[in-house]
Design a protein around this motif. Structure first.
Motif, PDB file in Angstrom:
ATOM      1  N   TYR A  72     -56.929  72.811  89.019  1.00 26.02           N
ATOM      2  CA  TYR A  72     -57.145  73.773  87.941  1.00 26.02           C
ATOM      3  C   TYR A  72     -58.393  74.626  88.162  1.00 26.02           C
ATOM      4  O   TYR A  72     -58.420  75.797  87.780  1.00 26.02           O
ATOM      5  N   ILE A  73     -59.425  74.041  88.778  1.00 25.40           N
ATOM      6  CA  ILE A  73     -60.689  74.775  88.936  1.00 25.40           C
ATOM      7  C   ILE A  73     -60.993  75.157  90.382  1.00 25.40           C
ATOM      8  O   ILE A  73     -62.017  75.758  90.652  1.00 25.40           O
ATOM      9  N   ASP A  74     -60.087  74.817  91.290  1.00 29.24           N
ATOM     10  CA  ASP A  74     -60.289  75.165  92.700  1.00 29.24           C
ATOM     11  C   ASP A  74     -60.086  76.673  92.876  1.00 29.24           C
ATOM     12  O   ASP A  74     -59.063  77.219  92.468  1.00 29.24           O
ATOM     13  N   ALA A 103     -53.950  76.672  94.085  1.00 32.64           N
ATOM     14  CA  ALA A 103     -54.733  76.258  92.927  1.00 32.64           C
ATOM     15  C   ALA A 103     -54.707  77.367  91.875  1.00 32.64           C
ATOM     16  O   ALA A 103     -54.149  78.439  92.092  1.00 32.64           O
ATOM     17  N   PHE A 104     -55.334  77.099  90.724  1.00 29.68           N
ATOM     18  CA  PHE A 104     -55.235  78.021  89.583  1.00 29.68           C
ATOM     19  C   PHE A 104     -56.495  78.866  89.393  1.00 29.68           C
ATOM     20  O   PHE A 104     -56.457  79.861  88.685  1.00 29.68           O
ATOM     21  N   GLY A 105     -57.625  78.429  89.966  1.00 30.30           N
ATOM     22  CA  GLY A 105     -58.801  79.286  90.011  1.00 30.30           C
ATOM     23  C   GLY A 105     -59.562  79.473  88.716  1.00 30.30           C
ATOM     24  O   GLY A 105     -60.243  80.492  88.540  1.00 30.30           O
ATOM     25  N   MET A 106     -59.493  78.513  87.804  1.00 29.83           N
ATOM     26  CA  MET A 106     -60.264  78.639  86.572  1.00 29.83           C
ATOM     27  C   MET A 106     -61.760  78.477  86.876  1.00 29.83           C
ATOM     28  O   MET A 106     -62.154  77.825  87.831  1.00 29.83           O
ATOM     29  N   ASP A 107     -62.595  79.078  86.030  1.00 27.73           N
ATOM     30  CA  ASP A 107     -64.032  79.093  86.304  1.00 27.73           C
ATOM     31  C   ASP A 107     -64.731  77.791  85.923  1.00 27.73           C
ATOM     32  O   ASP A 107     -65.677  77.376  86.593  1.00 27.73           O
ATOM     33  N   PRO A 113     -61.206  63.044  93.092  1.00 25.83           N
ATOM     34  CA  PRO A 113     -62.629  63.398  93.116  1.00 25.83           C
ATOM     35  C   PRO A 113     -62.866  64.901  92.958  1.00 25.83           C
ATOM     36  O   PRO A 113     -62.068  65.721  93.416  1.00 25.83           O
ATOM     37  N   ALA A 114     -63.997  65.221  92.329  1.00 25.58           N
ATOM     38  CA  ALA A 114     -64.391  66.622  92.145  1.00 25.58           C
ATOM     39  C   ALA A 114     -65.457  67.020  93.149  1.00 25.58           C
ATOM     40  O   ALA A 114     -66.280  67.908  92.891  1.00 25.58           O
ATOM     41  N   THR A 115     -65.429  66.396  94.307  1.00 20.67           N
ATOM     42  CA  THR A 115     -66.410  66.648  95.367  1.00 20.67           C
ATOM     43  C   THR A 115     -66.430  68.131  95.742  1.00 20.67           C
ATOM     44  O   THR A 115     -65.381  68.748  95.926  1.00 20.67           O
ATOM     45  N   GLY A 116     -67.645  68.685  95.848  1.00 20.11           N
ATOM     46  CA  GLY A 116     -67.792  70.060  96.301  1.00 20.11           C
ATOM     47  C   GLY A 116     -67.718  71.104  95.206  1.00 20.11           C
ATOM     48  O   GLY A 116     -67.982  72.284  95.459  1.00 20.11           O
ATOM     49  N   HIS A 117     -67.366  70.696  93.993  1.00 16.94           N
ATOM     50  CA  HIS A 117     -67.301  71.663  92.892  1.00 16.94           C
ATOM     51  C   HIS A 117     -68.666  71.770  92.225  1.00 16.94           C
ATOM     52  O   HIS A 117     -69.257  70.756  91.849  1.00 16.94           O
ATOM     53  N   PRO A 118     -69.185  72.976  92.070  1.00 19.26           N
ATOM     54  CA  PRO A 118     -70.539  73.150  91.533  1.00 19.26           C
ATOM     55  C   PRO A 118     -70.647  72.752  90.064  1.00 19.26           C
ATOM     56  O   PRO A 118     -69.646  72.710  89.334  1.00 19.26           O
ATOM     57  N   LYS A 172     -71.611  74.336  87.517  1.00 16.26           N
ATOM     58  CA  LYS A 172     -71.190  75.319  86.526  1.00 16.26           C
ATOM     59  C   LYS A 172     -69.707  75.205  86.181  1.00 16.26           C
ATOM     60  O   LYS A 172     -69.240  75.846  85.234  1.00 16.26           O
ATOM     61  N   GLN A 173     -68.961  74.398  86.930  1.00 17.22           N
ATOM     62  CA  GLN A 173     -67.534  74.244  86.634  1.00 17.22           C
ATOM     63  C   GLN A 173     -67.257  73.128  85.624  1.00 17.22           C
ATOM     64  O   GLN A 173     -66.097  72.833  85.345  1.00 17.22           O
ATOM     65  N   PHE A 174     -68.334  72.564  85.066  1.00 18.04           N
ATOM     66  CA  PHE A 174     -68.155  71.466  84.120  1.00 18.04           C
ATOM     67  C   PHE A 174     -69.042  71.685  82.896  1.00 18.04           C
ATOM     68  O   PHE A 174     -70.236  71.973  83.030  1.00 18.04           O
ATOM     69  N   ILE A 175     -68.451  71.564  81.720  1.00 17.13           N
ATOM     70  CA  ILE A 175     -69.164  71.756  80.450  1.00 17.13           C
ATOM     71  C   ILE A 175     -69.228  70.413  79.733  1.00 17.13           C
ATOM     72  O   ILE A 175     -68.202  69.742  79.562  1.00 17.13           O
TER      73      ILE A 175
END
Length: 610
Positions: A308-310, A316-320, A377-382, A384-387
């Motif tokens: 969803y966020i990739d 992938a879907f490219g959400m911010d 795993p969410a490895t490599g995702h910055p 800012k992609q998590f609230i």
């Protein structure tokens, strides 16, 4: 797909008349009725179930309906305004008539967002957009630079969380309608505040839902918690996809919204070769190129699926960014919350440590609640992609009595939980009133005008909490008193201990914005250490030459621990247990490498290297 302007529905054209495009493949005859004079104008049939019309007999502000087969006189699905409610006439709105003053506005970087979630009806005494505008100086002074408004799509009556909306394009009339929302956004931008709008693309509410009379907006291929799914991949889905993509573009282009938060996207069912979210992403990217403005797509998703966020994968879907409920769940259990329902999967401080390190607590382990292995795993995702948050509308309002943290945890624990959120390498979000420890609940409320539906909601709410009868009756969601009980009490801000809590939040937000080690969300520049026996968590973060350590004691006892090894001494930046914040005792201002520090019960200290 048309990017520059809205094509679906009834739209004011350059000549002051309207262009109408109605999707009604189920009808054999379609007319547009001008309600003033009851004039019916035939529409011309086109391919793919569309009907069109251009007329100068309908203008901005006029009321109209759509007539299907001379039998059904219905409001229009893409209506921009329903001044008489969900069953009333639709109203023509010229979206280009508003005079914007935000030409120099720049949406802050997503990683700089300090989000404040609010409900337009209960945030202020007025209960509308003007009430929010009146509080913008307060929010600015608090340090907020982004407000997230719960859904404003037209719903039945004037009291609702917003997730029962049935006109995705129409702005709730009791809040101020479309022009009121445009004024709110323009006012926010003047104050340097971005606007995030919560939208619902996974279902439509029951009352006032006339979509099925027009076309195949729904499919019985899938079930959702709210009934048949919206038709994103079945026969006739092309027009439905266009309807929702244009809705996204409208909020950004015509209302200058800065980000959308899309509700429960895991309930969107779409097995098309290109998922609807991916197509939305493509169209938003095209709009950004055209306008030169940045728009963010934020999702609520409980699948722990990075697809969803990739943003670097064609499939992938490219959400911010996305909400991370698991951080909240782990934090609540660590703070001493009940392990009921979905909380049964969480084991406290060890899971909270994992949330700091990995964003997802479940990234492949077995989930007892789901009865399966869950997540990746969410490895490599910055960051800012998590609230992250310690409260939100769901986690408060879905409790039977709608208790906020102020009613469930001590004053000291509330401060500790706030630090836990702001110490994370993720985007922080507050729920309205949390910053002063608002004691009023946030309850579930609706104002259905259909008596049978209203009674069904009452019974459903009682049945949902039947096992909690010892706590009393579930409040009546239809009662106006339930809504009024949920309003913020602004007169508490200067009373104690609310004033101290508010000052504490201001300090936290200031540190988050101006200390580089907190401001820059580099997940790989962080270490996490946990002591399960003492219930202590140490979060060390750094950015270039800026180093800080947050030490949190979730136990009910005084605990001791060692400071991290360092070449320079540690200087205290914030101490939740300080008498300044109504706490029991001050920790030392300066500590040396490896020196022991004493932590008060339910407290947090932030030290930075000198």
């Amino acid at each position: 797909m048309e990017i520059k302007r809205r094509t679906v529905g009834v739209n004011v054209n350059a000549g002051g008349g309207v262009d109408a495009l109605i999707w009604a493949p189920k009808a054999k005859d379609v007319k547009l009725r001008i309600c003033n004079g009851r004039i019916d104008i035939p529409m011309q049939q086109q391919d793919y179930g569309y009907w069109c019309l251009q007329t100068d007999k309908l203008k901005d502000g006029d009321l109209y309906r759509i007539v299907l087969d001379d039998e059904k006189f219905l409001p229009e699905p893409a209506s921009l305004s329903q001044p008489e409610g969900v069953h009333g006439h639709s109203q023509v709105v010229d979206l280009n008539a508003f005079k914007w003053s935000d030409q120099s506005w720049h949406n802050p970087e997503l990683e700089d967002y300090i989000i404040y979630e609010l409900h337009a009806g209960t945030f202020s005494t007025e209960g509308n957009f003007d009430g929010i505008i009146a509080k913008l100086d307060y929010l600015k002074n608090l340090g907020i630079n982004a407000i997230e408004i719960m859904p404003v799509a037209q719903f039945p009556g004037d009291r609702n969380w917003g997730y029962d909306g049935v006109f995705p394009y129409a702005v709730q009339n009791s809040y101020g309608g479309p022009k009121g929302l445009q004024q709110l956004v323009d006012s926010c931008h003047k104050k340097g505040i971005a606007v995030v709008l919560d939208v619902v693309y996974n279902h439509l509410g029951p009352e006032g839902n006339y979509f099925d009379a027009f076309g195949n907006y729904f499919t019985d291929k899938y079930n959702t918690p709210w009934g048949n799914a919206i038709n994103f991949d079945d026969a006739w889905c092309d027009a439905v996809r266009q309807y929702y993509i244009e809705n996204v573009l409208m909020w950004f282009r015509d209302f200058h919204i800065d980000a959308l938060r899309m509700d429960a996207v895991h309930a969107i069912k779409d097995f098309s070769p290109k998922h609807i979210l991916a197509e939305i992403r493509e169209n938003v990217d095209a709009l950004m190129k055209q306008t030169g403005r940045k728009y963010n797509l934020i999702i609520e998703c409980d699948l722990n699926d990075t697809r969803y966020i990739d943003q670097n994968n064609n499939y992938a879907f490219g959400m911010d960014s996305q909400w991370v409920d698991e951080f909240h769940h782990a934090l609540r259990i660590t703070a001493g919350g009940d392990r009921t329902g979905y909380y049964e999967d969480f084991n406290g401080i060890k899971d909270l440590a994992k949330a700091y390190q990995d964003a997802y607590v479940y990234d492949g382990q077995y989930s007892a609640h789901r009865k399966k292995h869950f997540g990746i795993p969410a490895t490599g995702h910055p960051g800012k992609q998590f609230i992250v948050f310690s409260q939100n509308h769901d986690q408060v309002g879905n409790r039977m009595l709608g208790e906020r943290s102020s009613q469930l945890f001590t004053f000291e624990m509330q401060k500790l939980m706030a630090v836990a959120v702001f110490a994370s390498p993720y985007i922080p979000m507050l729920f309205m009133g949390e910053e002063w420890g608002e004691p009023n609940p946030f309850l579930y409320f609706v104002s259905h005008t259909d008596p049978e539906l209203a009674e069904a909601v009452r019974k459903g709410r009682k049945a949902e909490f039947a096992a909690f009868h010892a706590e009393g009756e579930a409040p009546d969601p239809m009662a106006e008193e339930t809504f009024n009980q949920s309003k913020l009490q602004w007169d508490l801000l200067t009373d104690e201990p609310h004033a101290v809590m508010l000052a504490f939040y201001k300090k936290l937000i200031y540190l988050r914005k101006y200390m580089p080690a907190l401001k820059f969300l580099h997940r790989n520049q962080m270490t996490v250490k946990v002591d399960e026996q003492k219930q202590i968590l140490k979060i060390s973060r750094w950015y270039q030459n800026d180093f800080l350590t947050t030490i949190m004691n979730f136990s009910d006892e005084v605990q001791e621990t060692n400071m991290p090894v360092s070449e320079r001494p540690w200087n205290k930046v914030l101490d939740s247990a300080s008498p300044e914040w109504n706490g029991p005792a001050d920790a030392p201002m300066t500590l040396t490498s490896g020196q022991k520090v004493q932590l008060q019960p339910q407290s947090a200290i932030i030290y930075a290297l000198k």
